[in-house]
Design a protein around this motif. Sequence first.
Motif, PDB file in Angstrom:
ATOM      1  N   TRP A   1      33.419  37.254 -40.215  1.00  0.00           N
ATOM      2  CA  TRP A   1      32.921  38.571 -39.812  1.00  0.00           C
ATOM      3  C   TRP A   1      32.996  38.667 -38.295  1.00  0.00           C
ATOM      4  CZ3 TRP A   1      31.956  42.483 -43.037  1.00  0.00           C
ATOM      5  CH2 TRP A   1      31.722  42.198 -44.391  1.00  0.00           C
ATOM      6  N   PHE A   2      33.515  39.775 -37.833  1.00  0.00           N
ATOM      7  CA  PHE A   2      33.587  40.072 -36.422  1.00  0.00           C
ATOM      8  C   PHE A   2      32.883  41.393 -36.168  1.00  0.00           C
ATOM      9  CE2 PHE A   2      36.631  36.949 -34.716  1.00  0.00           C
ATOM     10  CZ  PHE A   2      37.024  36.359 -35.899  1.00  0.00           C
ATOM     11  N   ARG A   3      32.530  41.641 -34.929  1.00  0.00           N
ATOM     12  CA  ARG A   3      31.925  42.920 -34.589  1.00  0.00           C
ATOM     13  C   ARG A   3      32.422  43.373 -33.217  1.00  0.00           C
ATOM     14  NH1 ARG A   3      25.591  41.000 -33.801  1.00  0.00           N
ATOM     15  NH2 ARG A   3      25.867  39.872 -31.817  1.00  0.00           N
ATOM     16  N   GLN A   4      32.413  44.670 -33.063  1.00  0.00           N
ATOM     17  CA  GLN A   4      32.847  45.243 -31.790  1.00  0.00           C
ATOM     18  C   GLN A   4      31.979  46.442 -31.463  1.00  0.00           C
ATOM     19  OE1 GLN A   4      37.036  46.221 -31.525  1.00  0.00           O
ATOM     20  NE2 GLN A   4      36.975  46.049 -29.293  1.00  0.00           N
ATOM     21  N   ALA A   5      31.295  46.348 -30.343  1.00  0.00           N
ATOM     22  CA  ALA A   5      30.485  47.457 -29.846  1.00  0.00           C
ATOM     23  C   ALA A   5      31.326  48.255 -28.856  1.00  0.00           C
ATOM     24  CB  ALA A   5      29.232  46.912 -29.175  1.00  0.00           C
TER      25      ALA A   5
ATOM     26  N   GLU B   1      33.991  40.281 -31.143  1.00  0.00           N
ATOM     27  CA  GLU B   1      33.451  38.931 -31.106  1.00  0.00           C
ATOM     28  C   GLU B   1      33.211  38.394 -32.511  1.00  0.00           C
ATOM     29  OE1 GLU B   1      29.570  38.560 -29.387  1.00  0.00           O
ATOM     30  OE2 GLU B   1      28.749  40.274 -30.468  1.00  0.00           O
ATOM     31  N   GLY B   2      33.385  37.088 -32.642  1.00  0.00           N
ATOM     32  CA  GLY B   2      33.130  36.442 -33.913  1.00  0.00           C
ATOM     33  C   GLY B   2      31.644  36.322 -34.176  1.00  0.00           C
ATOM     34  N   VAL B   3      31.227  36.660 -35.377  1.00  0.00           N
ATOM     35  CA  VAL B   3      29.830  36.610 -35.775  1.00  0.00           C
ATOM     36  C   VAL B   3      29.576  35.388 -36.658  1.00  0.00           C
ATOM     37  CG1 VAL B   3      27.998  37.785 -37.031  1.00  0.00           C
ATOM     38  CG2 VAL B   3      29.603  39.105 -35.614  1.00  0.00           C
ATOM     39  N   ALA B   4      30.411  35.217 -37.680  1.00  0.00           N
ATOM     40  CA  ALA B   4      30.248  34.100 -38.611  1.00  0.00           C
ATOM     41  C   ALA B   4      31.550  33.889 -39.361  1.00  0.00           C
ATOM     42  CB  ALA B   4      29.118  34.368 -39.602  1.00  0.00           C
ATOM     43  N   ALA B   5      31.764  32.688 -39.844  1.00  0.00           N
ATOM     44  CA  ALA B   5      32.963  32.394 -40.614  1.00  0.00           C
ATOM     45  C   ALA B   5      32.660  31.302 -41.630  1.00  0.00           C
ATOM     46  CB  ALA B   5      34.109  31.968 -39.705  1.00  0.00           C
ATOM     47  N   ILE B   6      33.521  31.235 -42.628  1.00  0.00           N
ATOM     48  CA  ILE B   6      33.396  30.200 -43.646  1.00  0.00           C
ATOM     49  C   ILE B   6      34.778  29.642 -43.939  1.00  0.00           C
ATOM     50  CG2 ILE B   6      33.587  31.870 -45.551  1.00  0.00           C
ATOM     51  CD1 ILE B   6      31.514  30.112 -47.069  1.00  0.00           C
ATOM     52  N   TYR B   7      34.859  28.336 -44.133  1.00  0.00           N
ATOM     53  CA  TYR B   7      36.110  27.693 -44.477  1.00  0.00           C
ATOM     54  C   TYR B   7      35.996  27.238 -45.924  1.00  0.00           C
ATOM     55  CZ  TYR B   7      39.903  24.310 -44.723  1.00  0.00           C
ATOM     56  OH  TYR B   7      41.020  23.619 -45.100  1.00  0.00           O
TER      57      TYR B   7
ATOM     58  N   GLN C   1      39.864  27.983 -32.802  1.00  0.00           N
ATOM     59  CA  GLN C   1      38.530  28.527 -32.558  1.00  0.00           C
ATOM     60  C   GLN C   1      38.241  29.569 -33.615  1.00  0.00           C
ATOM     61  OE1 GLN C   1      35.269  28.762 -31.967  1.00  0.00           O
ATOM     62  NE2 GLN C   1      35.774  27.977 -29.948  1.00  0.00           N
ATOM     63  N   TRP C   2      37.278  29.308 -34.484  1.00  0.00           N
ATOM     64  CA  TRP C   2      36.997  30.210 -35.597  1.00  0.00           C
ATOM     65  C   TRP C   2      36.641  31.605 -35.119  1.00  0.00           C
ATOM     66  CZ3 TRP C   2      32.573  32.980 -36.002  1.00  0.00           C
ATOM     67  CH2 TRP C   2      31.463  32.540 -35.269  1.00  0.00           C
ATOM     68  N   SER C   3      36.094  31.710 -33.916  1.00  0.00           N
ATOM     69  CA  SER C   3      35.598  32.992 -33.430  1.00  0.00           C
ATOM     70  C   SER C   3      36.638  33.800 -32.643  1.00  0.00           C
ATOM     71  CB  SER C   3      34.369  32.769 -32.548  1.00  0.00           C
ATOM     72  OG  SER C   3      34.680  31.914 -31.471  1.00  0.00           O
ATOM     73  N   SER C   4      37.872  33.298 -32.588  1.00  0.00           N
ATOM     74  CA  SER C   4      38.920  34.048 -31.886  1.00  0.00           C
ATOM     75  C   SER C   4      39.563  35.035 -32.837  1.00  0.00           C
ATOM     76  CB  SER C   4      39.985  33.092 -31.341  1.00  0.00           C
ATOM     77  OG  SER C   4      39.450  32.275 -30.336  1.00  0.00           O
ATOM     78  N   TRP C   5      39.434  36.316 -32.566  1.00  0.00           N
ATOM     79  CA  TRP C   5      39.914  37.309 -33.502  1.00  0.00           C
ATOM     80  C   TRP C   5      41.416  37.239 -33.692  1.00  0.00           C
ATOM     81  CZ3 TRP C   5      43.509  40.791 -31.895  1.00  0.00           C
ATOM     82  CH2 TRP C   5      43.613  41.004 -30.521  1.00  0.00           C
ATOM     83  N   ASP C   6      42.155  36.790 -32.681  1.00  0.00           N
ATOM     84  CA  ASP C   6      43.616  36.764 -32.806  1.00  0.00           C
ATOM     85  C   ASP C   6      44.114  35.620 -33.679  1.00  0.00           C
ATOM     86  OD1 ASP C   6      44.317  35.462 -29.446  1.00  0.00           O
ATOM     87  OD2 ASP C   6      42.941  34.818 -31.025  1.00  0.00           O
ATOM     88  N   GLU C   7      43.222  34.791 -34.189  1.00  0.00           N
ATOM     89  CA  GLU C   7      43.619  33.752 -35.142  1.00  0.00           C
ATOM     90  C   GLU C   7      43.708  34.313 -36.567  1.00  0.00           C
ATOM     91  OE1 GLU C   7      44.004  30.201 -34.521  1.00  0.00           O
ATOM     92  OE2 GLU C   7      42.397  29.623 -33.164  1.00  0.00           O
ATOM     93  N   TYR C   8      43.156  35.494 -36.788  1.00  0.00           N
ATOM     94  CA  TYR C   8      43.087  36.069 -38.134  1.00  0.00           C
ATOM     95  C   TYR C   8      44.157  37.142 -38.292  1.00  0.00           C
ATOM     96  CZ  TYR C   8      38.568  33.732 -38.417  1.00  0.00           C
ATOM     97  OH  TYR C   8      37.570  32.791 -38.424  1.00  0.00           O
ATOM     98  N   ASN C   9      44.732  37.225 -39.484  1.00  0.00           N
ATOM     99  CA  ASN C   9      45.804  38.204 -39.659  1.00  0.00           C
ATOM    100  C   ASN C   9      45.559  39.218 -40.769  1.00  0.00           C
ATOM    101  OD1 ASN C   9      46.144  36.337 -41.684  1.00  0.00           O
ATOM    102  ND2 ASN C   9      48.100  35.558 -40.923  1.00  0.00           N
ATOM    103  N   TYR C  10      44.424  39.158 -41.439  1.00  0.00           N
ATOM    104  CA  TYR C  10      44.076  40.195 -42.407  1.00  0.00           C
ATOM    105  C   TYR C  10      42.698  40.734 -42.025  1.00  0.00           C
ATOM    106  CZ  TYR C  10      47.840  38.168 -45.152  1.00  0.00           C
ATOM    107  OH  TYR C  10      49.055  37.700 -45.568  1.00  0.00           O
TER     108      TYR C  10
END
Length: 126
Positions: free
Chosen positions: A36-40, A46-52, A106-115
């Motif tokens: 989960w990410f959030r943007q104000a 910014e990364g909020v939480a993640a699960i592997y 880095q789990w919290s880097s948004w550019d690591e995610y593609n969906y």
Amino acid sequence: QVQLVDSGGGSVQAGGSLRLSCAAFGYFFSTYYMGWFRQAPGKEREGVAAIYTGSGSTYYADSVKGRFTISQDNAKSTLHLQMNSLKPEDTAMYYCAAVFSGFLLQWSSWDEYNYWGQGTQVTVSS
């Protein structure tokens, strides 16, 4: 084709709770990260939480530790974010995200995610 659909946002007063959900459609590998990410407004995403899923490990931003909980249902078709003790600074658009990878720098880097989901708005009033 992978599709993520976010839901559950809304408006609450400080101290309240919300539960976000992210329904996942399509083919998923057996191990992947979801987060989960959030943007104000005016701020970076910014990364909020993640699960592997490979290990079940969970990760949290310091700002939400002890207040937010990330989880998946047994079928791993839905990702949840339980948000308690909400604060006005939690106000943002929240997005779920996924990446088919067994390793992230880095789990919290948004550019690591593609969906990405379409986002759901969370507003916390004081």
